[in-house]
Design a protein around this motif. Structure first.
Motif, PDB file in Angstrom:
ATOM      1  N   LEU A   4      28.978  -2.310 -29.197  1.00 60.15           N
ATOM      2  CA  LEU A   4      29.022  -3.146 -27.993  1.00 60.15           C
ATOM      3  C   LEU A   4      27.800  -2.882 -27.118  1.00 60.15           C
ATOM      4  CD1 LEU A   4      30.563  -5.142 -26.221  1.00 60.15           C
ATOM      5  CD2 LEU A   4      31.736  -3.202 -25.209  1.00 60.15           C
ATOM      6  N   ARG A   5      27.421  -1.637 -26.968  1.00 55.34           N
ATOM      7  CA  ARG A   5      26.259  -1.295 -26.147  1.00 55.34           C
ATOM      8  C   ARG A   5      24.973  -1.840 -26.765  1.00 55.34           C
ATOM      9  NH1 ARG A   5      24.275   4.379 -26.053  1.00 55.34           N
ATOM     10  NH2 ARG A   5      26.469   4.847 -26.335  1.00 55.34           N
ATOM     11  N   GLN A   6      24.839  -1.692 -28.078  1.00 52.74           N
ATOM     12  CA  GLN A   6      23.650  -2.201 -28.750  1.00 52.74           C
ATOM     13  C   GLN A   6      23.560  -3.727 -28.654  1.00 52.74           C
ATOM     14  OE1 GLN A   6      23.971  -0.620 -32.698  1.00 52.74           O
ATOM     15  NE2 GLN A   6      22.755   1.194 -32.209  1.00 52.74           N
ATOM     16  N   THR A   7      24.696  -4.381 -28.781  1.00 52.64           N
ATOM     17  CA  THR A   7      24.721  -5.836 -28.664  1.00 52.64           C
ATOM     18  C   THR A   7      24.335  -6.269 -27.261  1.00 52.64           C
ATOM     19  OG1 THR A   7      26.483  -5.912 -30.319  1.00 52.64           O
ATOM     20  CG2 THR A   7      26.152  -7.880 -28.982  1.00 52.64           C
ATOM     21  N   THR A   8      24.815  -5.573 -26.255  1.00 51.29           N
ATOM     22  CA  THR A   8      24.483  -5.889 -24.868  1.00 51.29           C
ATOM     23  C   THR A   8      22.994  -5.672 -24.610  1.00 51.29           C
ATOM     24  OG1 THR A   8      26.700  -5.195 -24.197  1.00 51.29           O
ATOM     25  CG2 THR A   8      25.044  -5.404 -22.475  1.00 51.29           C
ATOM     26  N   GLU A   9      22.466  -4.558 -25.064  1.00 51.03           N
ATOM     27  CA  GLU A   9      21.039  -4.287 -24.878  1.00 51.03           C
ATOM     28  C   GLU A   9      20.182  -5.330 -25.580  1.00 51.03           C
ATOM     29  OE1 GLU A   9      20.396  -0.329 -26.267  1.00 51.03           O
ATOM     30  OE2 GLU A   9      21.375   0.584 -24.523  1.00 51.03           O
ATOM     31  N   VAL A  12      20.229  -8.621 -23.624  1.00 52.05           N
ATOM     32  CA  VAL A  12      19.420  -8.563 -22.405  1.00 52.05           C
ATOM     33  C   VAL A  12      17.934  -8.671 -22.750  1.00 52.05           C
ATOM     34  CG1 VAL A  12      18.690  -7.063 -20.511  1.00 52.05           C
ATOM     35  CG2 VAL A  12      21.119  -7.304 -21.034  1.00 52.05           C
ATOM     36  N   VAL A  13      17.493  -7.943 -23.761  1.00 53.31           N
ATOM     37  CA  VAL A  13      16.090  -8.018 -24.185  1.00 53.31           C
ATOM     38  C   VAL A  13      15.757  -9.426 -24.672  1.00 53.31           C
ATOM     39  CG1 VAL A  13      14.438  -7.194 -25.909  1.00 53.31           C
ATOM     40  CG2 VAL A  13      15.884  -5.574 -24.694  1.00 53.31           C
ATOM     41  N   ALA A  14      16.644 -10.024 -25.431  1.00 50.98           N
ATOM     42  CA  ALA A  14      16.415 -11.382 -25.932  1.00 50.98           C
ATOM     43  C   ALA A  14      16.351 -12.386 -24.787  1.00 50.98           C
ATOM     44  CB  ALA A  14      17.515 -11.763 -26.915  1.00 50.98           C
ATOM     45  N   MET A  15      17.206 -12.230 -23.786  1.00 51.58           N
ATOM     46  CA  MET A  15      17.207 -13.147 -22.655  1.00 51.58           C
ATOM     47  C   MET A  15      15.882 -13.071 -21.899  1.00 51.58           C
ATOM     48  SD  MET A  15      19.713 -13.286 -19.331  1.00 51.58           S
ATOM     49  CE  MET A  15      19.043 -11.776 -18.667  1.00 51.58           C
TER      50      MET A  15
END
Length: 54
Positions: A4-9, A12-15
Motif C-alpha cells: 500500500l505504501r509503495q503504491t501510494t508513493e 504521487v510520483v506519477a501524478m
C-alpha cells in the motif's frame, strides 16, 4: 502494508510527473511566446539592462 505504501508513493510520483510534463508541453511555450510578444516586457528589459564595461 508495504504494498500500500509503495503504491501510494508511486501514484504521487506519477501524478507530479504528469503535472510537470503537462506544464512543460502545454503552458510553458505559450508563456514564453507571450513574453516575447509583450511590449511591456521588452521595455523593462531595455530599462533594466546592464551593459558590462570591459
Amino acid at each position: 502494508m508495504k504494498l500500500l505504501r509503495q503504491t501510494t508513493e508511486l501514484s504521487v510520483v506519477a501524478m507530479f510527473s504528469v503535472l510537470f510534463a503537462g506544464y512543460a508541453v502545454f503552458i510553458y511555450p505559450f508563456e514564453k511566446l507571450n513574453e516575447k510578444l509583450s511590449s511591456e516586457v521588452r521595455e523593462k528589459k531595455v530599462k533594466y539592462a546592464t551593459f558590462s564595461q570591459g
